[in-house]
Design a protein around this motif. Structure first.
Motif, PDB file in Angstrom:
ATOM      1  N   VAL A   1       0.968  -1.111  -0.104  1.00  0.00           N
ATOM      2  CA  VAL A   1      -0.125  -0.012   0.298  1.00  0.00           C
ATOM      3  C   VAL A   1       0.402   1.465   0.108  1.00  0.00           C
ATOM      4  O   VAL A   1       0.536   2.457  -0.662  1.00  0.00           O
ATOM      5  CB  VAL A   1      -0.812   0.320   0.989  1.00  0.00           C
ATOM      6  CG1 VAL A   1      -1.263   1.144   1.746  1.00  0.00           C
ATOM      7  CG2 VAL A   1      -2.198  -1.151   1.157  1.00  0.00           C
ATOM      8  N   ILE A   2       1.832   1.448   1.006  1.00  0.00           N
ATOM      9  CA  ILE A   2       3.060   2.304   0.367  1.00  0.00           C
ATOM     10  C   ILE A   2       3.693   2.675  -0.344  1.00  0.00           C
ATOM     11  O   ILE A   2       3.564   3.394  -1.006  1.00  0.00           O
ATOM     12  CB  ILE A   2       3.546   2.439   1.900  1.00  0.00           C
ATOM     13  CG1 ILE A   2       3.174   2.677   3.297  1.00  0.00           C
ATOM     14  CG2 ILE A   2       5.276   2.743   1.893  1.00  0.00           C
ATOM     15  CD1 ILE A   2       4.406   1.666   4.788  1.00  0.00           C
ATOM     16  N   ARG A   3       3.875   1.299  -1.241  1.00  0.00           N
ATOM     17  CA  ARG A   3       4.738   1.605  -2.194  1.00  0.00           C
ATOM     18  C   ARG A   3       3.659   1.911  -3.576  1.00  0.00           C
ATOM     19  O   ARG A   3       4.443   2.036  -4.788  1.00  0.00           O
ATOM     20  CB  ARG A   3       4.686   0.285  -2.630  1.00  0.00           C
ATOM     21  CG  ARG A   3       6.335   0.100  -2.079  1.00  0.00           C
ATOM     22  CD  ARG A   3       7.433  -1.153  -2.553  1.00  0.00           C
ATOM     23  NE  ARG A   3       6.345  -2.675  -2.816  1.00  0.00           N
ATOM     24  CZ  ARG A   3       6.606  -2.735  -2.358  1.00  0.00           C
ATOM     25  NH1 ARG A   3       7.325  -2.618  -1.175  1.00  0.00           N
ATOM     26  NH2 ARG A   3       6.088  -4.499  -2.181  1.00  0.00           N
ATOM     27  N   ALA A   4       2.249   1.466  -3.189  1.00  0.00           N
ATOM     28  CA  ALA A   4       1.151   2.767  -4.054  1.00  0.00           C
ATOM     29  C   ALA A   4       1.472   3.804  -4.147  1.00  0.00           C
ATOM     30  O   ALA A   4       0.617   4.222  -5.267  1.00  0.00           O
ATOM     31  CB  ALA A   4      -0.215   1.564  -4.251  1.00  0.00           C
ATOM     32  N   GLY A   5       1.878   4.703  -3.530  1.00  0.00           N
ATOM     33  CA  GLY A   5       1.729   6.433  -2.979  1.00  0.00           C
ATOM     34  C   GLY A   5       0.541   6.625  -2.851  1.00  0.00           C
ATOM     35  O   GLY A   5       0.324   7.377  -3.339  1.00  0.00           O
ATOM     36  N   VAL A   6      -0.094   5.828  -2.415  1.00  0.00           N
ATOM     37  CA  VAL A   6      -1.674   6.913  -1.718  1.00  0.00           C
ATOM     38  C   VAL A   6      -1.614   7.127  -0.215  1.00  0.00           C
ATOM     39  O   VAL A   6      -2.476   7.528   0.234  1.00  0.00           O
ATOM     40  CB  VAL A   6      -2.457   5.627  -1.746  1.00  0.00           C
ATOM     41  CG1 VAL A   6      -3.096   4.898  -2.683  1.00  0.00           C
ATOM     42  CG2 VAL A   6      -2.282   4.544   0.056  1.00  0.00           C
ATOM     43  N   VAL A   7      -0.044   7.149   0.560  1.00  0.00           N
ATOM     44  CA  VAL A   7      -0.486   7.848   2.108  1.00  0.00           C
ATOM     45  C   VAL A   7      -0.441   9.395   1.400  1.00  0.00           C
ATOM     46  O   VAL A   7      -1.998   9.909   2.527  1.00  0.00           O
ATOM     47  CB  VAL A   7       0.831   7.321   2.398  1.00  0.00           C
ATOM     48  CG1 VAL A   7       0.736   8.096   4.053  1.00  0.00           C
ATOM     49  CG2 VAL A   7       0.796   5.969   2.975  1.00  0.00           C
ATOM     50  N   PRO A   8      -0.253   9.975   0.804  1.00  0.00           N
ATOM     51  CA  PRO A   8      -0.300  11.476   0.434  1.00  0.00           C
ATOM     52  C   PRO A   8      -2.165  12.109   0.088  1.00  0.00           C
ATOM     53  O   PRO A   8      -2.525  13.068   0.324  1.00  0.00           O
ATOM     54  CB  PRO A   8       0.511  11.644  -0.038  1.00  0.00           C
ATOM     55  CG  PRO A   8       1.636  11.033  -0.523  1.00  0.00           C
ATOM     56  CD  PRO A   8       1.228   9.582  -0.280  1.00  0.00           C
ATOM     57  N   ARG A   9      -2.531  10.765  -0.584  1.00  0.00           N
ATOM     58  CA  ARG A   9      -4.139  10.933  -0.460  1.00  0.00           C
ATOM     59  C   ARG A   9      -5.094  10.734   0.324  1.00  0.00           C
ATOM     60  O   ARG A   9      -5.656  11.102   0.612  1.00  0.00           O
ATOM     61  CB  ARG A   9      -4.098   9.452  -1.616  1.00  0.00           C
ATOM     62  CG  ARG A   9      -5.709   9.977  -2.025  1.00  0.00           C
ATOM     63  CD  ARG A   9      -5.510  11.165  -3.182  1.00  0.00           C
ATOM     64  NE  ARG A   9      -6.653  11.550  -3.591  1.00  0.00           N
ATOM     65  CZ  ARG A   9      -6.884  12.312  -4.990  1.00  0.00           C
ATOM     66  NH1 ARG A   9      -6.452  13.423  -5.220  1.00  0.00           N
ATOM     67  NH2 ARG A   9      -8.193  12.202  -5.862  1.00  0.00           N
ATOM     68  N   PHE A  10      -4.503  10.084   1.035  1.00  0.00           N
ATOM     69  CA  PHE A  10      -4.953   9.885   2.552  1.00  0.00           C
ATOM     70  C   PHE A  10      -4.652  10.904   3.716  1.00  0.00           C
ATOM     71  O   PHE A  10      -5.744  11.398   3.861  1.00  0.00           O
ATOM     72  CB  PHE A  10      -4.821   8.310   3.422  1.00  0.00           C
ATOM     73  CG  PHE A  10      -5.521   6.920   2.562  1.00  0.00           C
ATOM     74  CD1 PHE A  10      -6.861   6.356   2.942  1.00  0.00           C
ATOM     75  CD2 PHE A  10      -4.412   5.429   1.947  1.00  0.00           C
ATOM     76  CE1 PHE A  10      -7.602   5.939   2.049  1.00  0.00           C
ATOM     77  CE2 PHE A  10      -5.418   5.316   1.503  1.00  0.00           C
ATOM     78  CZ  PHE A  10      -6.615   4.918   1.761  1.00  0.00           C
TER      79      PHE A  10
END
Length: 561
Positions: free
Chosen positions: A154-163
């Motif tokens: 999930v982190i490698r998918a780059g979604v943390v900034p979105r959350f």
């Protein structure tokens, strides 16, 4: 804190230490020994070695009513939770192995989940609010399993900034909630995962959401901040420096108006935040709130009282001397003394710990405890069977007997010494703390030393000279040395008609002299030196020098008895 934590005893003197003993060792002169020496009668000591009561001391982590599963974490204080738990359903969603279970039994399911992350990511990054909410829910559900590979993916998918950005969506509280939930479970991973959440700026936004009017968001935000703070001291610093303490305190100091599940999570988050802290920021922000904490102590609700004790214990154990003084000035000691007689041990133990920490300060702080009536309650606790209570009680008393002569006299007047002497026959930890309390008392006046001798302290200290614990041997030898020194002063003053050191006679009568002689062969050079010092100063007429090598077998045999 107890004095036994001040140094680490050296070991490994077997080869070098023995070579320094070139002058041989002392033995008791045969012609000075009277076979008919009258032995002092041993006190009849009650058995205090009963098992602990069923209720163990309280944990500092509390789980809200709506989140009922056991926390099993690889690192302290991190609690990933499932969406079904948050909305109050009975389904837990985490296997019996708990969070962060690395035994991936259903490998095919995991592979399938990893393959769907790409699709979920595209949906999450879309501009469709409904699609964003659906994807956020899917991510939250996925991460609730607590698997490290999933968190990594999930982190490698780059979604943390979105959350993190979703935390600002006040127009969509559900999306804010889902974002906070997902970040909670990411932060519940490894330290590197928690660091990613911090580095993307989630902490200040989560702090703002603590004041949300939506209780679900507020509750989830507290979970997230608690997980982050519980990761490491540096992570806790971020939460503290971003202003989390004051809004957290505003929730905690008003338990009657704060939703209970929110209050419980806030309590856990606060303990994670201040555990191990002595930062000026923590001191400056907590000190004005201490009067409110005192009000919690005065409540009749056991849970509120327990919480207040745990917070104060965390502050006094980890805080600076200024923090401890602030606790004293908040006038909590009288109530803490009252709580020593509380019906349940889970309240008594933290109250004892706080008072013991306060007594470890200066004489003025110790005097506050005495003035609050602590000695009477401590005497009562010395009769209990709970080993933890007994240990903490003896530790608190040892800090008081280490005080000035007036404080030692207060202990003597309250008759705490007699039960302490009895406890020198107790279970290991209790016995050790009781010995510390007695040994600390030997720094008193000649009259106080006489009182200690009359109450059996000499015999108690001598009995423990067969201990295998070098720290306890050191404590016993120090206590006996102080008593013998007082006896030597009395002897020189001619206070006894036969001009003898009466305390030295008492040591010999109860078998202490033989044990001190045997300690010359103890495998610790500090113990050896202390034993020789006592023998040379206080028993010179009763000893003769012999070659150590020829006598070592006899001494070793004595030690093994």
């Amino acid at each position: 804190m107890s004095l036994q934590h001040d140094t680490q005893r050296k070991k490994g003197y077997k080869s070098t230490g023995r070579r320094r003993r070139e002058d041989g060792i002392f033995i008791v002169r045969k012609n000075k020994r009277q076979d008919s020496l009258s032995k002092r009668r041993k006190l009849v000591r009650q058995d205090i070695s009963s098992p602990l009561i069923d209720d163990s001391p309280p944990s500092t982590i509390y789980i809200p009513v709506r989140v009922r599963y056991v926390m099993q974490r690889l690192k302290h204080g991190l609690i990933p939770i499932t969406f079904s738990d948050i909305i109050g359903k009975n389904h837990i969603g985490i296997g019996g192995g708990g969070a962060m279970d690395l035994n991936l039994q259903n490998h095919d399911v995991l592979v399938s989940q990893l393959q769907t992350i790409r699709t979920m990511t595209l949906t999450l990054l879309s501009d469709n609010p409904a699609a964003q909410l659906e994807a956020a829910t899917q991510f939250g559900t996925l991460l609730s399993k607590g698997y490290i590979p999933l968190i990594d993916k999930v982190i490698r998918a780059g979604v943390v900034p979105r959350f993190v950005k979703f935390l600002t969506r006040e127009d969509m509280p559900q999306l804010q909630f889902m974002a906070a939930w997902t970040l909670t479970n990411i932060a519940a991973g490894l330290s590197e995962h928690t660091r990613i959440v911090i580095d993307h700026g989630a902490v200040p936004l989560l702090v703002q959401l603590m004041s949300s009017s939506n209780d679900d968001i507020k509750e989830q935000t507290l979970w997230a901040l608690g997980n982050i703070a519980g990761d490491s001291p540096s992570a806790s610093d971020h939460v503290l420096n971003d202003g989390a303490l004051l809004p957290l305190l505003s929730l905690l100091w008003n338990p009657s108006t704060t939703k209970k599940s929110i209050w419980n999570i806030a309590k856990w988050a606060f303990l994670n935040l201040c555990r191990g802290k002595s930062l000026p920021t923590l001191y400056e922000q907590i000190r004005p709130a201490l009067p409110a904490l005192r009000e919690l102590l005065l409540m009749h609700d056991e849970e509120f009282v327990l919480y207040a004790c745990q917070i104060l214990s965390c502050i006094t154990q980890n805080g600076s001397s200024e923090m401890v003084q602030a606790v004293v000035e908040a006038n909590v000691c009288p109530r803490l003394v009252e709580l020593l007689l509380f019906p349940t041990s889970k309240v008594i133990v933290p109250a004892l710990q706080i008072l013991g920490d306060i007594a470890s300060g200066d004489d003025a702080q110790t005097q506050v405890l005495i003035n609050s009536g602590a000695l009477h309650c401590l005497k009562f606790l010395l009769t209990q069977s709970d080993k933890i209570i007994l240990e903490e009680t003896c530790l608190a008393i040892s800090n008081i007997t280490a005080g000035n002569s007036a404080q030692l006299q207060a202990v003597l007047d309250a008759d705490l010494i007699t039960p302490l002497v009895c406890l020198t026959k107790a279970e290991f930890n209790v016995r050790n703390e009781a010995v510390w309390a007695i040994s600390n008392a030997t720094h008193g006046t000649p009259e106080q030393i006489r009182s200690l001798a009359c109450k059996g302290c000499i015999e108690a200290l001598c009995d423990l000279l067969i201990s295998t614990d070098p720290s306890i041997l050191t404590v016993c030898l120090n206590g006996l040395r102080n008593i013998l020194k007082a006896g030597e002063i009395n002897k020189q003053k001619g206070l006894y008609n036969n001009r003898v050191n009466i305390y030295a006679q008492m040591v010999e009568e109860c078998g202490g002299l033989d044990k001190i002689v045997s300690l010359q062969s103890y495998d610790n050079n500090d113990i050896y030196k202390k034993a020789v010092e006592v023998l040379e100063k206080y028993f010179p007429e009763d000893l003769e020098m012999v070659d150590e090598e020829n006598h070592s077998s006899n001494v070793d045999g004595t030690l093994q008895q």
